[in-house]
Design a protein around this motif. Structure first.
Motif, PDB file in Angstrom:
ATOM      1  N   UNK A  93       0.836  -1.194   0.000  1.00  0.00           N
ATOM      2  CA  UNK A  93       0.000   0.000   0.000  1.00  0.00           C
ATOM      3  C   UNK A  93       0.878   1.254   0.000  1.00  0.00           C
ATOM      4  N   UNK A  94       1.858   1.286   0.881  1.00  0.00           N
ATOM      5  CA  UNK A  94       2.751   2.445   0.982  1.00  0.00           C
ATOM      6  C   UNK A  94       3.567   2.624  -0.297  1.00  0.00           C
ATOM      7  N   UNK A  95       4.034   1.525  -0.881  1.00  0.00           N
ATOM      8  CA  UNK A  95       4.847   1.645  -2.094  1.00  0.00           C
ATOM      9  C   UNK A  95       4.005   2.111  -3.281  1.00  0.00           C
ATOM     10  N   UNK A  98       3.524   5.821  -2.946  1.00  0.00           N
ATOM     11  CA  UNK A  98       4.753   6.574  -3.162  1.00  0.00           C
ATOM     12  C   UNK A  98       5.274   6.445  -4.589  1.00  0.00           C
ATOM     13  N   UNK A  99       4.671   5.599  -5.385  1.00  0.00           N
ATOM     14  CA  UNK A  99       5.148   5.347  -6.746  1.00  0.00           C
ATOM     15  C   UNK A  99       5.025   6.606  -7.599  1.00  0.00           C
ATOM     16  N   UNK A 100       6.007   6.868  -8.456  1.00  0.00           N
ATOM     17  CA  UNK A 100       5.966   8.049  -9.315  1.00  0.00           C
ATOM     18  C   UNK A 100       4.750   8.100 -10.253  1.00  0.00           C
ATOM     19  N   UNK A 101       4.153   6.955 -10.551  1.00  0.00           N
ATOM     20  CA  UNK A 101       2.979   6.950 -11.432  1.00  0.00           C
ATOM     21  C   UNK A 101       1.751   7.567 -10.758  1.00  0.00           C
ATOM     22  N   UNK A 102       1.796   7.656  -9.455  1.00  0.00           N
ATOM     23  CA  UNK A 102       0.710   8.281  -8.712  1.00  0.00           C
ATOM     24  C   UNK A 102      -0.336   7.289  -8.246  1.00  0.00           C
ATOM     25  N   UNK A 103      -1.100   7.736  -7.258  1.00  0.00           N
ATOM     26  CA  UNK A 103      -2.135   6.886  -6.655  1.00  0.00           C
ATOM     27  C   UNK A 103      -3.205   6.481  -7.654  1.00  0.00           C
ATOM     28  N   UNK A 107      -5.427   2.816  -8.390  1.00  0.00           N
ATOM     29  CA  UNK A 107      -6.705   3.110  -7.725  1.00  0.00           C
ATOM     30  C   UNK A 107      -7.456   1.846  -7.311  1.00  0.00           C
ATOM     31  N   UNK A 108      -7.489   0.838  -8.145  1.00  0.00           N
ATOM     32  CA  UNK A 108      -8.251  -0.376  -7.830  1.00  0.00           C
ATOM     33  C   UNK A 108      -7.655  -1.139  -6.647  1.00  0.00           C
ATOM     34  N   UNK A 109      -6.362  -1.500  -6.676  1.00  0.00           N
ATOM     35  CA  UNK A 109      -5.822  -2.206  -5.507  1.00  0.00           C
ATOM     36  C   UNK A 109      -5.837  -1.357  -4.240  1.00  0.00           C
ATOM     37  N   UNK A 110      -5.631  -0.060  -4.368  1.00  0.00           N
ATOM     38  CA  UNK A 110      -5.684   0.799  -3.190  1.00  0.00           C
ATOM     39  C   UNK A 110      -7.097   0.837  -2.605  1.00  0.00           C
ATOM     40  N   UNK A 111      -8.109   0.758  -3.461  1.00  0.00           N
ATOM     41  CA  UNK A 111      -9.496   0.714  -2.972  1.00  0.00           C
ATOM     42  C   UNK A 111      -9.740  -0.585  -2.208  1.00  0.00           C
ATOM     43  N   UNK A 112      -9.201  -1.695  -2.694  1.00  0.00           N
ATOM     44  CA  UNK A 112      -9.347  -2.970  -1.970  1.00  0.00           C
ATOM     45  C   UNK A 112      -8.675  -2.885  -0.609  1.00  0.00           C
ATOM     46  N   UNK A 113      -7.501  -2.250  -0.574  1.00  0.00           N
ATOM     47  CA  UNK A 113      -6.800  -2.119   0.709  1.00  0.00           C
ATOM     48  C   UNK A 113      -7.545  -1.166   1.642  1.00  0.00           C
ATOM     49  N   UNK A 137      -6.909 -12.477   3.027  1.00  0.00           N
ATOM     50  CA  UNK A 137      -6.323 -13.300   1.956  1.00  0.00           C
ATOM     51  C   UNK A 137      -6.965 -12.991   0.609  1.00  0.00           C
ATOM     52  N   UNK A 138      -8.242 -12.673   0.622  1.00  0.00           N
ATOM     53  CA  UNK A 138      -8.915 -12.296  -0.616  1.00  0.00           C
ATOM     54  C   UNK A 138      -8.336 -11.014  -1.201  1.00  0.00           C
ATOM     55  N   UNK A 139      -8.009 -10.064  -0.345  1.00  0.00           N
ATOM     56  CA  UNK A 139      -7.387  -8.812  -0.797  1.00  0.00           C
ATOM     57  C   UNK A 139      -6.028  -9.111  -1.401  1.00  0.00           C
ATOM     58  N   UNK A 140      -5.259  -9.939  -0.740  1.00  0.00           N
ATOM     59  CA  UNK A 140      -3.948 -10.337  -1.281  1.00  0.00           C
ATOM     60  C   UNK A 140      -4.109 -10.966  -2.651  1.00  0.00           C
ATOM     61  N   UNK A 141      -5.069 -11.885  -2.783  1.00  0.00           N
ATOM     62  CA  UNK A 141      -5.254 -12.607  -4.037  1.00  0.00           C
ATOM     63  C   UNK A 141      -5.727 -11.694  -5.167  1.00  0.00           C
ATOM     64  N   UNK A 142      -6.651 -10.778  -4.861  1.00  0.00           N
ATOM     65  CA  UNK A 142      -7.140  -9.854  -5.890  1.00  0.00           C
ATOM     66  C   UNK A 142      -6.028  -8.921  -6.358  1.00  0.00           C
ATOM     67  N   UNK A 143      -5.225  -8.458  -5.421  1.00  0.00           N
ATOM     68  CA  UNK A 143      -4.120  -7.572  -5.795  1.00  0.00           C
ATOM     69  C   UNK A 143      -3.104  -8.326  -6.639  1.00  0.00           C
ATOM     70  N   UNK A 144      -2.818  -9.552  -6.281  1.00  0.00           N
ATOM     71  CA  UNK A 144      -1.876 -10.357  -7.054  1.00  0.00           C
ATOM     72  C   UNK A 144      -2.384 -10.540  -8.482  1.00  0.00           C
TER      73      UNK A 144
END
Length: 155
Positions: A93-95, A98-103, A107-113, A137-144
């Motif tokens: 989440x933090x990375x 902080x990524x140069x591409x911006x939040x 947006x989708x994985x950050x919304x899950x988190x 675990x579902x959040x981990x799997x969706x982000x993956x």
């Protein structure tokens, strides 16, 4: 889990060493204090230093993916595992933020988190993580899965 506290029996050994280090550090500054001012601002980091210090999404994802080799196979391991998944998601989440591409890029994985954060609240104790294990675990799997469809972000 490993304890990060120092046992009392180690203090007689560590305390003199720590004090000696503090004394040596204080003496190593020398007598020429005119050239340095305690109120002088530190030099601004160069762009290379800024980039190097930015957390990398790829690295955080790799650490999170390593949790697929573990699980709640035994009661003793379950607390470690769920805490590890949670901590790895926090790092990702933090990375992403902080990524140069911006939040907005993430947006989708950050919304899950955000959903996970909203459900867990500030209670990241093992009983609460265990209660919300399916969401964790579902959040981990969706982000993956999402990251695999965006290989430019992790390769």
């Amino acid at each position: 889990m490993l304890s990060t506290t120092v046992p009392y029996r180690a203090l007689p050994v560590l305390l003199p060493a720590l004090l000696a280090g503090a004394l040596l550090t204080g003496c190593s500054a020398g007598h020429d204090t005119a050239s340095t001012s305690p109120s002088a601002p530190a030099p601004a980091p160069t762009s290379a230093q800024t980039i190097d210090s930015t957390p990398k999404v790829r690295d955080a994802l790799a650490v999170l993916q390593a949790t697929y080799n573990d699980g709640c196979t035994t009661p003793d391991n379950c607390e470690y595992f769920l805490t590890r998944v949670h901590d790895n998601l926090e790092d990702l989440d933090a990375s992403m933020k902080a990524d140069p591409q911006g939040k907005s890029h993430f947006a989708t994985p950050l919304a899950w988190m955000d959903t996970l954060h909203g459900t867990l609240g500030k209670d990241v104790s093992f009983p609460n993580l265990e209660k919300h294990q399916k969401l964790l675990l579902g959040t981990r799997d969706k982000i993956n899965t999402w990251m695999k469809s965006h290989p430019e972000d992790y390769r």
